[in-house]
Write an enzyme that holds these catalytic residues in place. Structure first.
Site, short mmCIF file in Angstrom:
data_model
loop_
_atom_site.label_atom_id
_atom_site.label_comp_id
_atom_site.label_asym_id
_atom_site.label_seq_id
_atom_site.Cartn_x
_atom_site.Cartn_y
_atom_site.Cartn_z
CE LYS A 15 -5.44 -5.49 9.50
NZ LYS A 15 -6.19 -6.75 9.32
CG ASP A 16 -0.52 -1.42 4.53
OD1 ASP A 16 0.31 -0.65 5.05
OD2 ASP A 16 -0.25 -2.18 3.57
N PRO A 17 -2.08 2.31 5.42
CG PRO A 17 -2.17 4.06 6.94
CD PRO A 17 -1.78 2.61 6.83
#
Length: 400
Positions: free
Chosen positions: A110-112
């Site tokens: 979702k938020d690398p």
């Protein structure tokens, strides 16, 4: 502990899972912002809930299908391996460790997270180091695991305290090597493992299933020669990135008290395609020589030690080098081994030809690793245990 598991539930398997993780020594916690990214897999009470959760995430588009399939496969293989241990709490251990792993994988999708050329282990607000330790611990059969020459690890620790640099020239077998090294040394030399900096290929910082574990290690990130030309358009970018990592390494060595692990083979060991026998992959002369010169020019005393690790059974790599990210993870419960031999110095005057000097030095390091590896192999696979010790490799089980 409630923070870790995203809530304050006190019943069902979630509580048992929390207790299992707490018993394993984790002191991790999550921030509010992290929990907002989480799917709260740790709230799920059963295996069915956990697997259903990732499938629903895939159906809603929150997880790519290939990542979902990899997570399911990882769960099944990890569960089967931990069950092999016979631990009466195996079910709780699997549920807690896999729920936490799924949570971290989902958060990163979702938020690398982007790794810098020199990445320092993330220990707070979530302790990724202990997360990796607790995940790999149930896969190691400590009754059939051994450390060679523990006194030399003590010597290495003393040299680091004096401000010297240490480089461990090692073979490389699995993605779990850093955790295996740390787990075998945690009862005697925990600071070595926590401070160790690993020269890591790009695959461990790009594979969604591997990234959360890499976040808990100190890494110098490089692009392996084996994958340098996979995409011609990225070759120049990879070269620039490697140059940056070398500069970071040089700065670290100039500061002293630095311990670096490097696999000069450029990748993991693989079995002989005909015999199926495992052995350390040959060392690359240029990799060894570049590392040696960095140590010599640091302006700080430096020492290069040959290190052998045997742990391919718990998480072997694919039979052949693969270009695509997303390899299949085969996992099992097994004994592992680690050994270090006395440092080997470079004696440039031994031969007139500089290239022969470099090759001879590389061969000397490799031969030592091979010798130690064969002793570990006799102890673990040959079932000889401590009796496999030799005059140059003294085996012990310091956790006993």
């Amino acid at each position: 502990m409630a923070e870790i598991f995203g809530g304050d539930k006190t019943n069902g398997s979630a509580t048992a899972a929390a207790e299992a993780l707490a018993a394993s020594g984790s002191s991790s916690s999550c921030s509010v912002s992290e929990l907002s990214l989480s799917l709260n897999f740790v709230d799920f009470r059963t295996e069915e809930d956990l697997l259903s959760g990732i499938r629903k995430a895939a159906e809603s588009g929150r997880l790519p299908l290939n990542v979902t399939q990899g997570m399911e496969e990882l769960y099944q293989n990890y569960r089967n391996a931990v069950y092999q241990s016979g631990d009466p709490k195996a079910r709780e251990i699997v549920l807690s460790n896999m729920a936490l792993a799924f949570d971290r994988i989902f958060m990163d999708v979702k938020d690398p997270f982007d790794f810098s050329s020199y990445h320092k282990a993330i220990r707070e607000p979530f302790d990724y180091y202990m997360f990796g330790q607790n995940y790999i611990r149930p896969l190691i059969d400590f009754r059939n695991s051994y450390v060679g020459n523990i006194s030399l690890f003590n010597e290495i620790g003393d040299k680091l305290l004096q401000g010297d640099n240490i480089v461990l020239m090692s073979n490389h077998q699995t993605e779990a090597d850093p955790a295996v090294i740390a787990l075998l040394l945690e009862s005697t030399n925990p600071n070595l493992a926590e401070n160790m900096i690993y020269v890591a290929g790009d695959r461990v910082i790009t594979d969604p299933l591997c990234k959360p574990f890499s976040m808990g290690r100190n890494l110098l990130c490089v692009y392996s020669k084996k994958h340098m030309n996979d995409d011609p358009e990225l070759v120049e970018m990879k070269r620039r990135a490697n140059t940056k990592s070398l500069k970071d390494m040089a700065l670290l060595l100039r500061g002293g008290s630095t311990i670096i692990w490097i696999a000069p083979s450029g990748g993991r060991d693989r079995p002989d395609p005909v015999s199926g026998e495992w052995y350390p992959a040959p060392f690359d002369v240029s990799s060894v020589d570049n590392m040696r010169r960095l140590v010599e020019h640091a302006g700080v005393p430096g020492h290069i030690y040959p290190l052998a690790i045997l742990c391919h059974d718990i998480m072997p790599p694919p039979p052949k080098v693969e270009k695509e990210i997303g390899e299949k993870r085969m996992i099992s419960f097994h004994g592992v081994g680690l050994s270090v031999a006395p440092e080997i110095g470079f004696h440039a005057a031994s031969l007139e030809d500089p290239e022969k000097n470099k090759a001879a030095y590389t061969q000397a390091l490799y031969d030592s690793v091979n010798e130690q590896y064969n002793v570990l192999k006799s102890a673990i696979h040959g079932k000889q245990g401590l009796n496999a010790s030799t005059p140059t490799v003294s085996l012990s089980q310091p956790w006993q």
